[in-house]
Design a protein around this motif. Structure first.
Motif, PDB file in Angstrom:
ATOM      1  N   ALA A  76       0.741  -1.232   0.577  1.00 20.37           N
ATOM      2  CA  ALA A  76      -0.492  -0.284   0.048  1.00 20.37           C
ATOM      3  C   ALA A  76       1.291   1.701  -0.470  1.00 20.37           C
ATOM      4  O   ALA A  76      -0.009   2.549  -0.268  1.00 20.37           O
ATOM      5  N   LEU A  77       2.093   1.067   0.200  1.00 20.35           N
ATOM      6  CA  LEU A  77       3.280   2.394   0.743  1.00 20.35           C
ATOM      7  C   LEU A  77       4.098   2.728  -0.824  1.00 20.35           C
ATOM      8  O   LEU A  77       4.842   3.062  -0.756  1.00 20.35           O
ATOM      9  N   LYS A  78       3.866   1.473  -1.490  1.00 20.11           N
ATOM     10  CA  LYS A  78       4.900   1.492  -2.957  1.00 20.11           C
ATOM     11  C   LYS A  78       5.203   2.713  -3.168  1.00 20.11           C
ATOM     12  O   LYS A  78       6.551   3.338  -4.102  1.00 20.11           O
ATOM     13  N   GLY A  79       3.869   4.350  -3.623  1.00 17.36           N
ATOM     14  CA  GLY A  79       4.245   4.612  -4.030  1.00 17.36           C
ATOM     15  C   GLY A  79       5.398   6.187  -2.878  1.00 17.36           C
ATOM     16  O   GLY A  79       6.052   6.656  -2.762  1.00 17.36           O
ATOM     17  N   MET A  84      10.087   2.025   4.006  1.00 22.38           N
ATOM     18  CA  MET A  84       9.190   1.705   5.095  1.00 22.38           C
ATOM     19  C   MET A  84      10.688   0.113   5.859  1.00 22.38           C
ATOM     20  O   MET A  84       8.895   0.279   6.934  1.00 22.38           O
ATOM     21  N   MET A  85      11.033  -0.113   5.366  1.00 22.44           N
ATOM     22  CA  MET A  85      11.554  -1.444   5.604  1.00 22.44           C
ATOM     23  C   MET A  85      11.755  -1.340   7.155  1.00 22.44           C
ATOM     24  O   MET A  85      12.743  -2.129   7.456  1.00 22.44           O
ATOM     25  N   ASN A 109       3.408  -1.319  10.420  1.00 25.77           N
ATOM     26  CA  ASN A 109       3.180  -0.309  11.900  1.00 25.77           C
ATOM     27  C   ASN A 109       3.104   1.932  12.327  1.00 25.77           C
ATOM     28  O   ASN A 109       4.460   1.970  11.891  1.00 25.77           O
ATOM     29  N   LEU A 110       1.928   1.742  11.665  1.00 27.20           N
ATOM     30  CA  LEU A 110       2.037   3.460  11.908  1.00 27.20           C
ATOM     31  C   LEU A 110       1.195   3.639  13.031  1.00 27.20           C
ATOM     32  O   LEU A 110       0.218   3.335  13.422  1.00 27.20           O
ATOM     33  N   LEU A 154       1.353  10.220   1.196  1.00 29.63           N
ATOM     34  CA  LEU A 154       0.846   8.618   0.709  1.00 29.63           C
ATOM     35  C   LEU A 154       0.343   7.786   2.392  1.00 29.63           C
ATOM     36  O   LEU A 154      -0.615   7.113   1.979  1.00 29.63           O
ATOM     37  N   ILE A 155       1.496   8.584   3.837  1.00 30.28           N
ATOM     38  CA  ILE A 155       1.306   7.714   4.459  1.00 30.28           C
ATOM     39  C   ILE A 155      -0.283   7.648   5.634  1.00 30.28           C
ATOM     40  O   ILE A 155      -1.135   6.360   5.610  1.00 30.28           O
ATOM     41  N   LEU A 156      -0.600   9.513   5.186  1.00 31.11           N
ATOM     42  CA  LEU A 156      -2.100   9.387   5.715  1.00 31.11           C
ATOM     43  C   LEU A 156      -3.359   8.986   5.511  1.00 31.11           C
ATOM     44  O   LEU A 156      -3.691   8.260   5.990  1.00 31.11           O
TER      45      LEU A 156
END
Length: 300
Positions: A76-79, A84-85, A109-110, A154-156
């Protein structure tokens, strides 16, 4: 399996009272009671046992901070251009974002924090429940006023069903975790903010210290008072320090730290903040505490 003769489910403690014999009686919501030589309060942030230990209403207060939480897939966060890892902290004025991979890198986890720094801590009472589902619209509105950048935006947008947590902690910290033969461990003793990720670890340290003191082969009932005093002598200073540093860390992440809010100042304040949490010789400290009660090992 737990021995059913020793573990009793569906019991809610509502109070503790002392007997002239030195024992204590635990009172449960169903009307039953239990007399014990020692009571260990491991009943969490909303501890009932804490009020017996302190002898006054709890000092548990709302921190003026809210955490919005969600778990999303890496796909979902590919953009997002940021890697993010790995664990990340996104810093802003009175707000910050924590992200880190979980479930063997299958999920991210966010946790997004927002603080009202304009009012004194403890001046706002939040009704229960302190955790609940909330809308993505509220989350986007809460973080709309700052220039977080494209990745954070994008995360939001991927946090479609966040939960909302009103963060509480013990303020001021307790000066003692014991009273008579009643002792506190974990959040019951030192509920703290999550900004060092160290609250559960301090609970484990409590249990290690207490089990070492009470589980010594030389321990007898007559040693209970001295063992609890030894526990108190090492755990209060240690856990309260971590609790205080957790609060300071949150202030630094949101540019309210004592050393200023520029990038260079933030790096300076954060570079060694985990050192006293991670680099502490707990085994040696507990060994000395055990020896203070029973003498050096091998001496009866």
């Amino acid at each position: 399996m737990l021995d059913p003769r020793l573990v009793h489910m569906e019991k809610r403690c509502i109070s503790v009272s002392a007997l002239s014999s030195g024992s204590h009686v635990i009172h449960f919501a169903d009307g039953s009671t239990y007399e014990a030589d020692l009571v260990i309060g491991a009943d969490g942030i909303k501890s009932v046992i804490r009020e017996f230990v302190t002898g006054r209403p709890t000092s548990l207060v709302y921190s003026n901070s809210i955490a919005y939480r969600s778990v999303v897939s890496p796909e979902a966060l590919k953009g997002v251009k940021t890697d993010m890892m790995r664990p990340l902290c996104w810093i802003g004025k009175d707000k910050h974002i924590i992200s880190f991979p979980v479930q063997a890198n299958q999920k991210i986890n966010l946790v997004l924090f927002s603080t009202n720094s304009t009012v004194p801590i403890g001046s706002i009472d939040v009704p229960i429940p302190w955790a609940m589902p909330t809308s993505q619209e509220e989350l986007l509105h809460e973080f709309s006023g700052a220039a977080w950048g494209e990745d954070a935006s994008l995360i939001l947008k991927e946090m479609k069903n966040p939960s909302k947590w009103y963060l509480h902690f013990l303020h001021p910290p307790l000066s003692s975790y014991i009273r008579q033969r009643v002792v506190l461990v974990g959040d019951a003793a030192h509920a703290m903010l999550p900004h060092l990720g160290a609250g559960a670890g301090q609970g484990m340290e409590d249990v290690y210290a207490l089990c070492s003191l009470l589980g010594d082969a030389r321990a007898q009932k007559c040693h209970l008072d001295d063992a609890l005093k030894a526990y108190d002598s090492i755990r209060v200073a240690r856990a309260n320090m971590v609790q205080t540093m957790s609060t300071i860390a949150g202030n630094i992440y949101e540019k309210r730290g004592p050393g200023g809010g520029t990038n260079a100042q933030l790096r300076e304040q954060l570079k060694a903040i985990y050192h006293p949490v991670w680099h502490h010789d707990l085994k040696e400290e507990v060994k000395r505490a055990v020896a203070s009660v029973y003498g050096p090992r091998g001496v009866l």
